[in-house]
Design a protein around this motif. Structure first.
Motif, PDB file in Angstrom:
ATOM      1  N   GLY A   1     -18.741  -9.891 -12.434  1.00 10.81           N
ATOM      2  CA  GLY A   1     -18.984 -10.395 -10.989  1.00 10.81           C
ATOM      3  C   GLY A   1     -17.520  -9.963 -10.396  1.00 10.81           C
ATOM      4  N   THR A   2     -16.714  -9.298 -11.147  1.00  8.28           N
ATOM      5  CA  THR A   2     -15.224  -9.015 -10.338  1.00  8.28           C
ATOM      6  C   THR A   2     -15.732  -7.674  -9.999  1.00  8.28           C
ATOM      7  OG1 THR A   2     -14.509  -8.051 -12.501  1.00  8.28           O
ATOM      8  CG2 THR A   2     -13.793 -10.236 -11.901  1.00  8.28           C
ATOM      9  N   VAL A   3     -14.882  -7.210  -8.914  1.00  6.82           N
ATOM     10  CA  VAL A   3     -14.853  -5.934  -8.040  1.00  6.82           C
ATOM     11  C   VAL A   3     -13.613  -5.279  -8.081  1.00  6.82           C
ATOM     12  CG1 VAL A   3     -15.263  -4.924  -5.741  1.00  6.82           C
ATOM     13  CG2 VAL A   3     -16.659  -6.947  -6.269  1.00  6.82           C
ATOM     14  N   LYS A   4     -13.685  -3.930  -8.433  1.00  6.62           N
ATOM     15  CA  LYS A   4     -12.473  -3.125  -8.414  1.00  6.62           C
ATOM     16  C   LYS A   4     -12.772  -1.912  -7.390  1.00  6.62           C
ATOM     17  CE  LYS A   4      -8.972  -0.610 -10.211  1.00  6.62           C
ATOM     18  NZ  LYS A   4      -7.744  -1.100 -10.330  1.00  6.62           N
ATOM     19  N   ASN A   5     -11.697  -2.064  -6.256  1.00  7.72           N
ATOM     20  CA  ASN A   5     -11.802  -1.099  -5.327  1.00  7.72           C
ATOM     21  C   ASN A   5     -10.937   0.258  -5.443  1.00  7.72           C
ATOM     22  OD1 ASN A   5     -13.754  -2.204  -3.436  1.00  7.72           O
ATOM     23  ND2 ASN A   5     -12.291  -3.887  -3.242  1.00  7.72           N
ATOM     24  N   ILE A   6     -11.325   1.465  -5.347  1.00  5.32           N
ATOM     25  CA  ILE A   6     -10.501   2.407  -5.518  1.00  5.32           C
ATOM     26  C   ILE A   6     -10.434   3.334  -4.403  1.00  5.32           C
ATOM     27  CG2 ILE A   6     -10.256   4.663  -6.838  1.00  5.32           C
ATOM     28  CD1 ILE A   6     -11.847   3.102  -9.136  1.00  5.32           C
ATOM     29  N   ASN A   7      -9.694   3.785  -3.751  1.00  5.72           N
ATOM     30  CA  ASN A   7      -9.581   4.578  -2.617  1.00  5.72           C
ATOM     31  C   ASN A   7      -9.474   6.259  -2.982  1.00  5.72           C
ATOM     32  OD1 ASN A   7      -9.053   2.542  -0.551  1.00  5.72           O
ATOM     33  ND2 ASN A   7      -6.829   2.675  -0.624  1.00  5.72           N
ATOM     34  N   VAL A   8     -10.577   6.791  -2.477  1.00  3.39           N
ATOM     35  CA  VAL A   8     -10.827   8.264  -2.864  1.00  3.39           C
ATOM     36  C   VAL A   8     -10.599   9.035  -1.636  1.00  3.39           C
ATOM     37  CG1 VAL A   8     -12.548   9.585  -3.840  1.00  3.39           C
ATOM     38  CG2 VAL A   8     -12.504   7.444  -4.505  1.00  3.39           C
ATOM     39  N   MET A   9      -9.704  10.165  -1.758  1.00  2.00           N
ATOM     40  CA  MET A   9      -9.853  11.089  -0.679  1.00  2.00           C
ATOM     41  C   MET A   9     -10.730  12.307  -0.710  1.00  2.00           C
ATOM     42  SD  MET A   9      -6.644  12.499   1.376  1.00  2.00           S
ATOM     43  CE  MET A   9      -6.277  11.104   2.181  1.00  2.00           C
TER      44      MET A   9
END
Length: 79
Positions: free
Chosen positions: A70-78
């Motif tokens: 249930g945890t969320v990992k956010n990754i910025n992508v260009m």
């Protein structure tokens, strides 16, 4: 990787992650969902290829990985 994306493909690396179902979403700068993928993986490390079949405007996107716990990992992508 690669970041920035050059060929419309993301190679998402899982490092020592638990087995289970993962949900991957790509969001634009307005938080609109552009893509959703579901991945079932075994425990350990692996790389998942994520491609899409449409043209994206160049800019910053967010890749959201919802893990089996249930945890969320956010990754910025260009792109």
């Amino acid at each position: 990787y690669p970041n920035p994306i050059t060929d419309g493909s993301i190679h998402l690396q899982f490092m020592n992650e638990p087995a289970g179902n993962y949900q991957i979403r790509m969001l634009d700068n307005l938080d609109q969902t552009i893509m959703i993928r579901k991945i079932t993986k075994l425990e350990g490390s692996s790389t998942e290829l994520i491609k899409w079949d449409f043209n994206l405007a160049h800019g910053l996107y967010q890749l959201e990985v919802l893990k089996p716990d249930g945890t969320v990992k956010n990754i910025n992508v260009m792109y």
